[in-house]
Design a protein around this motif. Structure first.
Motif, PDB file in Angstrom:
ATOM      1  N   PRO A  68       5.237  -5.326   9.544  1.00 15.67           N
ATOM      2  CA  PRO A  68       6.144  -5.510   8.237  1.00 15.67           C
ATOM      3  C   PRO A  68       5.492  -4.859   7.031  1.00 15.67           C
ATOM      4  CG  PRO A  68       6.057  -7.209   9.773  1.00 15.67           C
ATOM      5  CD  PRO A  68       5.086  -6.252  10.289  1.00 15.67           C
ATOM      6  N   ASN A  69       4.240  -5.475   6.805  1.00 17.69           N
ATOM      7  CA  ASN A  69       3.685  -5.062   5.479  1.00 17.69           C
ATOM      8  C   ASN A  69       3.671  -3.334   5.299  1.00 17.69           C
ATOM      9  OD1 ASN A  69       3.630  -7.626   4.861  1.00 17.69           O
ATOM     10  ND2 ASN A  69       1.230  -7.913   5.557  1.00 17.69           N
ATOM     11  N   ALA A  70       3.515  -2.784   6.407  1.00 15.84           N
ATOM     12  CA  ALA A  70       3.335  -1.256   6.384  1.00 15.84           C
ATOM     13  C   ALA A  70       4.495  -0.713   6.029  1.00 15.84           C
ATOM     14  CB  ALA A  70       2.984  -0.789   7.818  1.00 15.84           C
TER      15      ALA A  70
ATOM     16  N   LYS B  55       4.693   1.611   2.743  1.00 14.92           N
ATOM     17  CA  LYS B  55       5.197   2.974   2.944  1.00 14.92           C
ATOM     18  C   LYS B  55       6.502   3.069   2.089  1.00 14.92           C
ATOM     19  CE  LYS B  55       3.176   3.621   7.558  1.00 14.92           C
ATOM     20  NZ  LYS B  55       3.647   4.610   8.652  1.00 14.92           N
ATOM     21  N   GLN B  56       7.234   2.131   2.042  1.00 10.52           N
ATOM     22  CA  GLN B  56       8.317   2.692   1.082  1.00 10.52           C
ATOM     23  C   GLN B  56       8.060   2.436  -0.419  1.00 10.52           C
ATOM     24  OE1 GLN B  56      11.030  -1.018   2.517  1.00 10.52           O
ATOM     25  NE2 GLN B  56      12.051   0.499   3.991  1.00 10.52           N
ATOM     26  N   LYS B  57       7.079   1.664  -0.686  1.00  9.73           N
ATOM     27  CA  LYS B  57       6.786   1.644  -1.987  1.00  9.73           C
ATOM     28  C   LYS B  57       6.025   2.905  -2.463  1.00  9.73           C
ATOM     29  CE  LYS B  57       5.021  -0.384  -6.018  1.00  9.73           C
ATOM     30  NZ  LYS B  57       5.694  -0.961  -7.092  1.00  9.73           N
TER      31      LYS B  57
ATOM     32  N   ILE C   9       7.066   5.563  -5.381  1.00  4.78           N
ATOM     33  CA  ILE C   9       6.402   6.010  -6.187  1.00  4.78           C
ATOM     34  C   ILE C   9       6.289   7.715  -6.588  1.00  4.78           C
ATOM     35  CG2 ILE C   9       3.941   6.152  -7.170  1.00  4.78           C
ATOM     36  CD1 ILE C   9       3.700   3.239  -6.232  1.00  4.78           C
ATOM     37  N   SER C  10       6.365   8.355  -5.250  1.00  3.59           N
ATOM     38  CA  SER C  10       6.118   9.626  -5.195  1.00  3.59           C
ATOM     39  C   SER C  10       7.240  10.208  -5.454  1.00  3.59           C
ATOM     40  CB  SER C  10       5.429  10.014  -3.659  1.00  3.59           C
ATOM     41  OG  SER C  10       4.591   9.457  -3.523  1.00  3.59           O
ATOM     42  N   ALA C  11       8.491   9.795  -5.123  1.00  3.46           N
ATOM     43  CA  ALA C  11       9.755  10.190  -5.269  1.00  3.46           C
ATOM     44  C   ALA C  11      10.096  10.227  -6.592  1.00  3.46           C
ATOM     45  CB  ALA C  11      10.687   9.746  -4.096  1.00  3.46           C
ATOM     46  N   ASP C  12       9.993   9.044  -7.152  1.00  4.39           N
ATOM     47  CA  ASP C  12      10.066   8.751  -8.786  1.00  4.39           C
ATOM     48  C   ASP C  12       9.572   9.874  -9.546  1.00  4.39           C
ATOM     49  OD1 ASP C  12      12.024   6.689  -7.988  1.00  4.39           O
ATOM     50  OD2 ASP C  12      10.632   5.046  -8.461  1.00  4.39           O
TER      51      ASP C  12
ATOM     52  N   PRO D   3      11.500   9.822   2.719  1.00  6.52           N
ATOM     53  CA  PRO D   3      12.041   9.635   3.853  1.00  6.52           C
ATOM     54  C   PRO D   3      12.268   8.014   4.382  1.00  6.52           C
ATOM     55  CG  PRO D   3      10.034  10.951   4.046  1.00  6.52           C
ATOM     56  CD  PRO D   3      10.033  10.307   2.720  1.00  6.52           C
ATOM     57  N   ALA D   4      13.154   7.900   5.120  1.00  6.10           N
ATOM     58  CA  ALA D   4      13.346   6.554   5.608  1.00  6.10           C
ATOM     59  C   ALA D   4      11.995   6.086   6.420  1.00  6.10           C
ATOM     60  CB  ALA D   4      14.555   6.190   6.440  1.00  6.10           C
TER      61      ALA D   4
END
Length: 194
Positions: free
Chosen positions: A43-45, A49-51, A55-58, A102-103
């Motif tokens: 869950p933390n991963a 990864k989403q964060k 950051i990268s996509a932003d 990516p999701a």
């Protein structure tokens, strides 16, 4: 004041600029991809990864805006030169579509982290950030090095210089945010393993 344009030099710069912007986009896409493919699960991963992906996509999308502004500034200036002195304007074409993270699959109930992979990602991300920043600097130097004299060039270099400074500032902010976030995650994993 001398006003002179070597069309071949300006066209050569245009091709170089397109290549540079393509390289920047590739670096951004790779950064986004690598951010969500770290060997870390649970869950933390997923949150991590989403964060990192966000950051990268932003950053990617903010830099796409800057690259569009740079391309527009160059096109406007070289179009004016072309109209008054002849020769074609420089039209920098690049992929300006948004880059989305990516999701991240939720996975099963297992939990685990490869700490060397997490630590290594900081270096990987910093390599991308450095490459992107250097590519913006190289682009500005290529424009400055064109065989072109006059106020129009000074204006173009001034505008591109401001956009380049803005882009490099965004890269540095994203690098600091990513490094801090990854370091905090590593520390959290280490604390949990005591």
């Amino acid at each position: 004041m001398t006003v002179r344009v070597n069309p071949a030099s300006v066209r050569s710069y245009g091709g170089s600029a397109q290549d540079t912007f393509g390289q920047i986009r590739t670096s951004l896409e790779n950064l986004v991809r690598d951010a969500v493919s770290i060997e870390y699960y649970g869950p933390n991963a997923v949150d991590f990864k989403q964060k990192c992906g966000q950051i990268s996509a932003d950053l990617a999308n903010a830099l796409t805006t800057d690259m569009t502004a740079i391309a527009d500034a160059v096109k406007t200036t070289t179009s004016n030169i072309a109209a008054s002195l002849g020769g074609p304007p420089v039209d920098i074409q690049f992929n300006g579509s948004p880059i989305n993270a990516p999701a991240v699959p939720a996975g099963d109930d297992s939990v685990g982290a490869n700490l060397p992979a997490l630590e290594g990602f900081k270096g990987t991300a910093n390599s991308y950030f450095q490459a992107i920043s250097e590519q913006f600097s190289s682009h500005l130097q290529a424009l400055q090095g064109t065989d072109w004299e006059g106020k129009a060039k000074e204006n173009a270099v001034g505008q591109v210089g401001r956009f380049t400074k803005s882009a490099k500032s965004k890269v540095e902010e994203a690098k600091n945010e990513m490094t801090k976030y990854v370091s905090e995650q590593i520390e959290a994993v280490q604390r949990a393993d005591q």
